[in-house]
Motif scaffolding. Structure first.
Motif, mmCIF file in Angstrom:
data_model
loop_
_atom_site.group_PDB
_atom_site.id
_atom_site.type_symbol
_atom_site.label_atom_id
_atom_site.label_comp_id
_atom_site.label_asym_id
_atom_site.label_seq_id
_atom_site.Cartn_x
_atom_site.Cartn_y
_atom_site.Cartn_z
ATOM 1 N N GLU A 159 0.908 -1.140 0.079
ATOM 2 C CA GLU A 159 -0.067 -0.009 -0.058
ATOM 3 C C GLU A 159 0.872 1.254 0.012
ATOM 4 O OE1 GLU A 159 -2.580 -3.036 0.822
ATOM 5 O OE2 GLU A 159 -0.903 -2.743 1.619
ATOM 6 N N LEU A 162 0.267 2.971 -2.986
ATOM 7 C CA LEU A 162 -1.258 3.154 -3.502
ATOM 8 C C LEU A 162 -1.354 4.584 -4.254
ATOM 9 C CD1 LEU A 162 -4.100 2.329 -3.601
ATOM 10 C CD2 LEU A 162 -4.395 3.270 -1.252
ATOM 11 N N ASP A 167 -6.035 5.159 -10.668
ATOM 12 C CA ASP A 167 -7.104 3.964 -10.405
ATOM 13 C C ASP A 167 -7.379 3.176 -11.623
ATOM 14 O OD1 ASP A 167 -9.271 3.296 -8.958
ATOM 15 O OD2 ASP A 167 -10.658 4.641 -9.541
ATOM 16 N N CYS A 186 -1.248 -6.839 -8.189
ATOM 17 C CA CYS A 186 -2.311 -5.863 -7.604
ATOM 18 C C CYS A 186 -2.961 -5.008 -8.258
ATOM 19 C CB CYS A 186 -1.454 -5.281 -6.185
ATOM 20 S SG CYS A 186 -0.686 -6.523 -5.348
ATOM 21 N N ARG A 188 -5.453 -1.184 -8.246
ATOM 22 C CA ARG A 188 -5.890 -0.183 -7.259
ATOM 23 C C ARG A 188 -7.268 0.060 -7.854
ATOM 24 N NH1 ARG A 188 -4.303 6.267 -6.125
ATOM 25 N NH2 ARG A 188 -6.213 6.835 -5.035
ATOM 26 N N SER A 189 -8.261 0.253 -6.813
ATOM 27 C CA SER A 189 -9.681 0.426 -6.966
ATOM 28 C C SER A 189 -10.073 1.533 -6.012
ATOM 29 C CB SER A 189 -10.640 -0.858 -6.632
ATOM 30 O OG SER A 189 -11.916 -0.540 -7.044
ATOM 31 N N ASP A 191 -9.513 3.657 -3.200
ATOM 32 C CA ASP A 191 -8.540 3.820 -2.038
ATOM 33 C C ASP A 191 -8.096 2.535 -1.561
ATOM 34 O OD1 ASP A 191 -8.645 6.768 -2.205
ATOM 35 O OD2 ASP A 191 -10.289 6.754 -0.684
ATOM 36 N N GLU A 192 -8.172 1.520 -2.206
ATOM 37 C CA GLU A 192 -7.950 -0.050 -2.028
ATOM 38 C C GLU A 192 -7.009 -0.338 -3.003
ATOM 39 O OE1 GLU A 192 -11.165 -2.049 -1.201
ATOM 40 O OE2 GLU A 192 -11.641 -1.139 0.585
ATOM 41 N N GLY A 194 -5.961 -4.004 -4.192
ATOM 42 C CA GLY A 194 -6.251 -5.366 -3.952
ATOM 43 C C GLY A 194 -5.302 -6.213 -4.897
#
Length: 217
Positions: A159, A162, A167, A186, A188-189, A191-192, A194
């Motif tokens: 993170e 991030l 996005d 990984c 980014r979606s 603020d996360e 995954g």
């Protein structure tokens, strides 16, 4: 004398194609780029072997195995106009491959000697910007990136990157140390960040990416 052109072809045919890397841009780049120029002269004969190749002072850093590098780049699904951050570029081989695929590559290295070697090896690559800084800090000046490639393993949460991903942007690396490590994709979606494992892989942990030692009584 090693026939480097033949060794390069054997590397691609025996290590990369057989690992389900089907992106012709990656295959073409690895067929054309002379990997022996990115390693110490004494190690040139080892440049195309299936191993993490020591570079830097006293072999303190490693170039990713060709198969691992190729599969990570393949998983990142990089488009021709993407901007990519290459974290821990070492002598610049991964950045050279990425430069054949992406629109712009920001190659980040914190070791001064490795950065100089990369600068020399990457001269003539107009779409590579070699920058110096702490690897765990990324390079926010060029963000947000479409993709981030870590050329080594991380034992800490990803993170930290991030905010430097667009996005929908992708990050690929090897997560974990030792035999249980996994290559990760990984995304980014919002603020996360995954992620999911994509294949088994091991790599040397990048400087600053080792987990803190557990306290023991």
């Amino acid at each position: 004398m090693t026939d480097f052109a033949t060794a390069r072809r054997h590397m691609v045919d025996g290590q990369v194609r057989t690992a389900d890397v089907t992106d012709l841009r990656i295959l073409s780049a690895m067929l054309e780029i002379p990997r022996e120029r990115f390693v110490p002269p004494a190690s040139a004969d080892l440049a195309y072997l299936d191993l993490d190749l020591p570079v830097g002072k006293n072999g303190s850093r490693r170039l990713l195995k060709p198969m691992v590098l190729a599969k990570l780049i393949h998983a990142a699904d990089i488009a021709r106009d993407d901007c990519v951050l290459d974290v821990g570029c070492a002598t610049g081989y991964g950045a050279a491959v990425l430069a054949r695929i992406a629109g712009q590559v920001v190659a980040l290295e914190q070791d001064a000697d490795l950065a100089q070697a990369a600068r020399t090896a990457l001269s003539g690559q107009p779409n590579v910007n070699l920058v110096s800084g702490v690897l765990t800090g990324g390079w926010p000046q060029g963000s947000p990136y479409d993709a981030i490639v870590l050329e080594g393993a991380s034992e800490i949460p990803l993170e930290i990157f991030l905010s430097q991903l667009k996005d929908g942007g992708r990050l690929v690396c090897v997560l974990g140390g030792g035999p249980g490590a996994k290559a990760m994709l990984c995304c980014r979606s919002g603020d996360e960040l995954g992620g999911r494992p994509i294949f088994d892989a091991t790599a040397a942990v990048l400087p600053g990416f080792a987990k803190a030692p557990a306290f023991a009584f």
